[in-house]
Design a protein around this motif. Structure first.
Motif, PDB file in Angstrom:
ATOM      1  N   VAL A 148      -4.574  20.383  32.700  1.00 14.44           N
ATOM      2  CA  VAL A 148      -4.120  18.974  32.333  1.00 14.44           C
ATOM      3  C   VAL A 148      -2.450  20.220  32.616  1.00 14.44           C
ATOM      4  O   VAL A 148      -1.707  18.877  33.222  1.00 14.44           O
ATOM      5  CB  VAL A 148      -3.463  20.170  30.733  1.00 14.44           C
ATOM      6  CG1 VAL A 148      -3.452  18.583  30.052  1.00 14.44           C
ATOM      7  CG2 VAL A 148      -4.975  19.638  29.981  1.00 14.44           C
ATOM      8  N   HIS A 149      -2.362  20.793  33.033  1.00 13.25           N
ATOM      9  CA  HIS A 149      -0.497  21.472  33.680  1.00 13.25           C
ATOM     10  C   HIS A 149      -0.628  21.912  35.057  1.00 13.25           C
ATOM     11  O   HIS A 149       0.093  21.696  35.340  1.00 13.25           O
ATOM     12  CB  HIS A 149       0.175  21.817  32.552  1.00 13.25           C
ATOM     13  CG  HIS A 149       0.351  21.230  31.491  1.00 13.25           C
ATOM     14  ND1 HIS A 149       1.008  19.728  30.742  1.00 13.25           N
ATOM     15  CD2 HIS A 149       0.360  21.584  29.680  1.00 13.25           C
ATOM     16  CE1 HIS A 149       0.608  19.564  29.924  1.00 13.25           C
ATOM     17  NE2 HIS A 149       0.785  20.414  29.069  1.00 13.25           N
ATOM     18  N   ASP A 195     -13.009  35.122  28.202  1.00 17.74           N
ATOM     19  CA  ASP A 195     -13.272  33.500  29.261  1.00 17.74           C
ATOM     20  C   ASP A 195     -12.936  32.282  28.535  1.00 17.74           C
ATOM     21  O   ASP A 195     -13.033  31.045  29.033  1.00 17.74           O
ATOM     22  CB  ASP A 195     -14.479  33.820  29.199  1.00 17.74           C
ATOM     23  CG  ASP A 195     -15.752  35.147  30.245  1.00 17.74           C
ATOM     24  OD1 ASP A 195     -16.593  35.318  29.998  1.00 17.74           O
ATOM     25  OD2 ASP A 195     -14.688  35.123  31.037  1.00 17.74           O
ATOM     26  N   LYS A 196     -11.667  32.243  27.494  1.00 14.66           N
ATOM     27  CA  LYS A 196     -11.387  31.232  26.625  1.00 14.66           C
ATOM     28  C   LYS A 196      -9.886  31.145  27.103  1.00 14.66           C
ATOM     29  O   LYS A 196      -9.394  32.300  27.170  1.00 14.66           O
ATOM     30  CB  LYS A 196     -11.642  30.759  25.005  1.00 14.66           C
ATOM     31  CG  LYS A 196     -13.285  31.114  24.761  1.00 14.66           C
ATOM     32  CD  LYS A 196     -13.723  30.460  23.383  1.00 14.66           C
ATOM     33  CE  LYS A 196     -13.027  31.701  21.850  1.00 14.66           C
ATOM     34  NZ  LYS A 196     -13.625  32.447  21.108  1.00 14.66           N
ATOM     35  N   PRO A 197      -9.421  30.067  27.749  1.00 12.64           N
ATOM     36  CA  PRO A 197      -8.523  30.064  28.817  1.00 12.64           C
ATOM     37  C   PRO A 197      -7.321  29.160  27.174  1.00 12.64           C
ATOM     38  O   PRO A 197      -7.465  28.759  26.294  1.00 12.64           O
ATOM     39  CB  PRO A 197      -8.228  28.788  29.439  1.00 12.64           C
ATOM     40  CG  PRO A 197      -9.012  27.852  29.056  1.00 12.64           C
ATOM     41  CD  PRO A 197      -9.951  28.757  28.195  1.00 12.64           C
ATOM     42  N   VAL A 198      -6.188  30.123  27.160  1.00 17.51           N
ATOM     43  CA  VAL A 198      -4.947  29.960  26.058  1.00 17.51           C
ATOM     44  C   VAL A 198      -3.662  29.600  26.744  1.00 17.51           C
ATOM     45  O   VAL A 198      -2.966  29.851  27.593  1.00 17.51           O
ATOM     46  CB  VAL A 198      -4.462  30.876  25.387  1.00 17.51           C
ATOM     47  CG1 VAL A 198      -3.452  29.767  23.851  1.00 17.51           C
ATOM     48  CG2 VAL A 198      -5.862  31.453  24.717  1.00 17.51           C
ATOM     49  N   CYS A 199      -3.060  28.330  26.185  1.00 22.09           N
ATOM     50  CA  CYS A 199      -1.836  28.177  27.690  1.00 22.09           C
ATOM     51  C   CYS A 199      -0.854  27.177  26.691  1.00 22.09           C
ATOM     52  O   CYS A 199      -0.894  27.607  25.428  1.00 22.09           O
ATOM     53  CB  CYS A 199      -2.108  26.601  28.572  1.00 22.09           C
ATOM     54  SG  CYS A 199      -4.184  26.523  29.342  1.00 22.09           S
ATOM     55  N   GLU A 200       0.648  27.641  27.037  1.00 24.99           N
ATOM     56  CA  GLU A 200       1.469  27.504  27.003  1.00 24.99           C
ATOM     57  C   GLU A 200       2.306  28.887  26.563  1.00 24.99           C
ATOM     58  O   GLU A 200       1.329  29.198  25.301  1.00 24.99           O
ATOM     59  CB  GLU A 200       1.545  26.726  26.017  1.00 24.99           C
ATOM     60  CG  GLU A 200       1.804  25.081  26.388  1.00 24.99           C
ATOM     61  CD  GLU A 200       2.310  24.458  26.825  1.00 24.99           C
ATOM     62  OE1 GLU A 200       3.649  24.042  27.206  1.00 24.99           O
ATOM     63  OE2 GLU A 200       2.155  23.656  28.030  1.00 24.99           O
ATOM     64  N   SER A 201       3.296  28.990  27.040  1.00 29.38           N
ATOM     65  CA  SER A 201       4.266  30.312  26.854  1.00 29.38           C
ATOM     66  C   SER A 201       3.898  30.645  25.011  1.00 29.38           C
ATOM     67  O   SER A 201       3.756  31.262  24.437  1.00 29.38           O
ATOM     68  CB  SER A 201       5.557  30.629  26.565  1.00 29.38           C
ATOM     69  OG  SER A 201       6.249  29.763  26.620  1.00 29.38           O
ATOM     70  N   ASN A 202       5.004  29.685  24.298  1.00 28.67           N
ATOM     71  CA  ASN A 202       4.743  30.173  23.182  1.00 28.67           C
ATOM     72  C   ASN A 202       3.655  29.960  21.434  1.00 28.67           C
ATOM     73  O   ASN A 202       3.635  30.721  20.840  1.00 28.67           O
ATOM     74  CB  ASN A 202       5.935  28.831  22.094  1.00 28.67           C
ATOM     75  CG  ASN A 202       7.421  29.713  22.202  1.00 28.67           C
ATOM     76  OD1 ASN A 202       7.752  30.485  22.926  1.00 28.67           O
ATOM     77  ND2 ASN A 202       8.481  28.159  22.460  1.00 28.67           N
ATOM     78  N   ILE A 203       2.770  29.201  22.595  1.00 26.24           N
ATOM     79  CA  ILE A 203       1.233  29.054  22.094  1.00 26.24           C
ATOM     80  C   ILE A 203       0.520  30.539  21.734  1.00 26.24           C
ATOM     81  O   ILE A 203      -0.317  31.030  21.271  1.00 26.24           O
ATOM     82  CB  ILE A 203       0.397  27.885  22.312  1.00 26.24           C
ATOM     83  CG1 ILE A 203       1.235  27.250  21.591  1.00 26.24           C
ATOM     84  CG2 ILE A 203      -1.097  27.324  22.439  1.00 26.24           C
ATOM     85  CD1 ILE A 203       0.906  24.991  22.342  1.00 26.24           C
TER      86      ILE A 203
END
Lengths: 224, 227
Positions: free
Chosen positions: B51-52, B62-70
């Protein structure tokens, strides 16, 4: 004997940000006092409670002020445990927060700019950008009644208040077809599901008045 | 609980990447750091954040987490029984921390960055004035949140400390560039002292980029227009 809880919400009837708070409070069965603010004449109370942003919604709970709609939603969920709106699983929570941010940052911007543009080509280009962004939500809805699974959750409230019950009214007003059932079958199914949920249905701005309002806002931006 | 492999896609110079790394340090989680090369985006980055297409991306089992505060919130929740709590435990304190963290990104950082991108003296002066005003708000926020304790979060660093503190390297670089003090010991004394404590925290110190190196990188990222 339990102390009487003071829950007050300052909002604006046409604001998706304050509507989503009303939905959350209704979902959890929390009684509250509502104060209708007027965009052009913000009350002294609003300005005192939110001096930095001067915006709605503002939630006051037992004398404490909470600001920013997504922050308020998380506060409500942590304070009143019935009918949870955020998922339990940390990964699912991170996905809900990620997509909620996408709605309130990129989708709202592309959506409003598409209405602000006076030229047809510009509008269509932004409509296409908006469609691409909303496709991320479309994919997330596959096999689900709501983003929250079987029941309405955080992302349903954020995306629902913003897209079908705000942006779509704006697009309707200017005759811009952004979302079709053909291209967005999951989204379309989800909106029908949302409309059946009492807590959501009762908090949607009245359609005709809302379309008129969005037209007026669009005109103001286009003529600026 | 899932203790899968942990990877973090990022760069030494990024404020947002630093947030994730501080959080991982706080929880004593070992991870593989995948350094991106400046000017290119790795296939893994593009695949994990389609997305970004931005860093940081945390990949946990293997699961991605995005956005620093998240990501920081995720780390706190996924490893809730490890180390100290990053988010405050009380809902109201939580809401205050989240409000100010959003302010840091949406208002304060935008003003700071506009000093670097300012064209001409007038624009620069206006940007500096805006940063000073917003830093003043953060000084008040610190008083409100810390309640006499050393950090926004109380006795140890937490969500809001990380959100703002990760900027300290760049804060110094922008000061040098603007030739103007932006974290003033006399104007915002609490924040000034907090900054020193934050930078000396053992979970932060090894991650804070060295000013000269960062300033050199800043010149690449924000080239000055040719005279």
């Amino acid at each position: 004997m339990a102390e009487k809880e003071e829950v007050k919400l300052l909002g604006i009837w046409a604001s998706p940000f304050s509507r989503r708070i009303e939905m959350a409070l209704k979902l959890k069965g929390i009684p509250y006092d509502y104060v209708e603010e007027i965009l052009e004449h913000k009350s002294p109370l609003l300005l005192a409670l939110n001096p930095i942003h001067k915006k709605v919604p503002v939630l006051v709970h037992n004398g404490k002020t909470i600001l920013e709609s997504q922050v308020i939603l998380e506060y409500i969920d942590e304070t009143w445990k019935q009918s949870p709106i955020l998922p339990q699983d940390p990964y699912e929570r991170s996905k809900a927060r990620f997509l909620a941010k996408l709605v309130d940052e990129q989708i709202i911007t592309a959506g409003f700019v598409s209405m602000a543009r006076a030229d047809e080509k510009g509008r269509e280009a932004l409509a296409e950008q908006t469609r691409e962004l909303i496709m991320n939500l479309e994919k997330e809805l596959v096999g689900k009644d709501f983003f929250g699974g079987k029941s309405v959750g955080f992302l349903d409230l954020v995306a629902g208040s913003m897209i079908p019950f705000c942006l779509e009214r704006g697009w309707e007003g200017i005759g811009l077809k952004v979302i079709t059932e053909e291209k967005f079958p999951e989204y379309s199914r989800w909106v029908k599901n949302l409309e059946k949920v009492e807590a959501v249905k009762d908090c949607i701005p009245p359609r005709e008045k809302h379309v008129e309002h969005m037209n007026y806002m669009g005109e103001r931006i286009r003529s600026a | 609980m899932v203790t899968g492999d942990v990877k973090l896609i990022g760069s030494w110079a990024s404020v947002f990447v630093m947030r994730a790394r501080i959080a991982l340090n706080l929880k004593s989680i070992s991870y593989e750091f995948l350094q991106e090369t400046y000017g290119t985006k790795s296939e893994l980055l593009l695949k994990s954040n389609p997305v970004h297409k931005k860093m940081p991306v945390l990949i946990h089992a293997d699961k991605p987490v995005c956005e620093s505060n998240i990501i920081v919130q995720y780390i706190d929740e996924a490893w809730s029984s490890y180390g100290p709590s990053i988010l405050p435990s009380q809902p109201y304190d939580n809401a205050i921390a989240r409000f100010w963290a959003a302010y840091v990104d949406d208002k304060w950082f935008i003003a700071l960055r506009s000093i670097l991108t300012a064209r001409g003296e007038e624009e620069k002066k206006a940007a500096i004035a805006e940063v000073e005003e917003r830093t003043d708000h953060l000084e008040k926020a610190f008083m409100e949140c810390s309640n006499g304790k050393p950090f926004f979060n109380g006795d140890h660093i937490g969500y809001l400390d990380i959100a703002l503190g990760s900027f300290l390297g760049w804060w110094k670089v922008v000061e040098l560039d603007a030739n103007h003090i932006l974290l003033d010991e006399t104007k915002t004394p609490s924040l000034f002292q907090w900054a020193e404590r934050f930078c000396n925290d053992p979970d932060v110190k090894p991650l804070m980029p060295e000013t000269t190196k960062l300033a050199e990188f800043a010149r690449k990222l924000f080239p000055k227009p040719q005279a």
